[in-house]
Design a protein around this motif. Sequence first.
Motif, mmCIF file in Angstrom:
data_model
loop_
_atom_site.group_PDB
_atom_site.id
_atom_site.type_symbol
_atom_site.label_atom_id
_atom_site.label_comp_id
_atom_site.label_asym_id
_atom_site.label_seq_id
_atom_site.Cartn_x
_atom_site.Cartn_y
_atom_site.Cartn_z
ATOM 1 N N GLU A 1 7.369 -0.475 2.247
ATOM 2 C CA GLU A 1 8.252 -0.728 1.194
ATOM 3 C C GLU A 1 7.397 -0.486 -0.265
ATOM 4 O OE1 GLU A 1 8.964 -5.036 1.441
ATOM 5 O OE2 GLU A 1 10.284 -5.022 2.905
ATOM 6 N N ASP A 2 6.017 -0.704 -0.101
ATOM 7 C CA ASP A 2 5.267 -0.400 -1.198
ATOM 8 C C ASP A 2 4.567 1.224 -1.405
ATOM 9 O OD1 ASP A 2 5.385 -3.011 -1.730
ATOM 10 O OD2 ASP A 2 3.305 -3.575 -0.771
ATOM 11 N N CYS A 3 4.624 1.704 -0.460
ATOM 12 C CA CYS A 3 4.107 3.176 -0.412
ATOM 13 C C CYS A 3 5.224 4.272 -0.300
ATOM 14 C CB CYS A 3 3.127 3.607 0.814
ATOM 15 S SG CYS A 3 2.603 5.085 0.867
ATOM 16 N N MET B 1 -4.598 -3.834 2.344
ATOM 17 C CA MET B 1 -3.887 -2.610 2.146
ATOM 18 C C MET B 1 -4.036 -1.748 3.568
ATOM 19 S SD MET B 1 -3.668 -0.092 -1.040
ATOM 20 C CE MET B 1 -2.392 1.201 -0.796
ATOM 21 N N MET B 2 -2.960 -1.456 4.093
ATOM 22 C CA MET B 2 -3.119 -0.499 5.297
ATOM 23 C C MET B 2 -3.315 0.942 4.619
ATOM 24 S SD MET B 2 -0.375 -1.674 8.036
ATOM 25 C CE MET B 2 -1.393 -1.169 9.384
ATOM 26 N N ILE B 3 -3.751 1.736 5.887
ATOM 27 C CA ILE B 3 -3.760 3.165 5.536
ATOM 28 C C ILE B 3 -2.746 3.873 5.977
ATOM 29 C CG2 ILE B 3 -5.334 5.350 6.301
ATOM 30 C CD1 ILE B 3 -7.402 3.382 6.896
ATOM 31 N N LYS C 1 2.108 5.637 9.965
ATOM 32 C CA LYS C 1 3.013 6.670 10.175
ATOM 33 C C LYS C 1 3.305 6.889 11.521
ATOM 34 C CE LYS C 1 2.446 9.557 6.176
ATOM 35 N NZ LYS C 1 1.957 10.556 5.435
ATOM 36 N N ALA C 2 2.036 6.213 12.358
ATOM 37 C CA ALA C 2 2.043 6.031 13.818
ATOM 38 C C ALA C 2 3.268 5.039 14.196
ATOM 39 C CB ALA C 2 0.676 5.654 14.431
ATOM 40 N N GLU D 1 2.674 -6.548 8.216
ATOM 41 C CA GLU D 1 1.816 -5.570 7.243
ATOM 42 C C GLU D 1 2.376 -4.080 7.364
ATOM 43 O OE1 GLU D 1 -1.499 -6.094 9.538
ATOM 44 O OE2 GLU D 1 -2.276 -7.721 8.718
ATOM 45 N N VAL D 2 2.848 -3.662 8.417
ATOM 46 C CA VAL D 2 3.225 -2.221 8.304
ATOM 47 C C VAL D 2 4.735 -2.297 7.439
ATOM 48 C CG1 VAL D 2 4.332 -0.446 9.825
ATOM 49 C CG2 VAL D 2 2.441 -1.782 10.551
#
Length: 168
Positions: free
Chosen positions: A30-32, A1-3, A8-9, A24-25
Amino acid sequence: MMICRKTKANLADLLLDEQSVPVEVRKHVEDCPECKQELEALKATMQAMDAWDTPEPSPFFDARMAALLRSEREAPPAGFLERLRARLLFGSNMHLRPVAAGALALLILIGGGTYAGFMTGNHPATAPASAAVRDLQSLDDNAQVFQQLSALDQPDDDSDSGASNSNL
């Protein structure tokens, strides 16, 4: 899971060129819901900027600008104080803070050195008295010696006349 912060960067890249962003981004967006909402807000901003039409300048803009430039060229040169005031008000390439800090440091060093000189009491000592001055001071202090010297200076009438007759 990415931070989310790392995601946002990459949101601007995701908006402009989706294929350049890692999978991954894209999956995280899509999930957050927060990241997805921020991407939508960024899209809305870009659409508003695309729809904005820049206003056309007035047809007399060039003529007025040329007149202002001509009047500035023909104006008499400003005096020294006026140029100094303009430089201080509108700035220049030279920043005055380092100069002011250096001047203040120099002032503190000079003032501190002067203060330290007064506080230490290292005032120049008086020069030692010469031998003649010390002899005169000791003669003044010793009245008996002075009286004896005065007695030696006074001639005796009997001893002086006899001594002078015998020398002849």
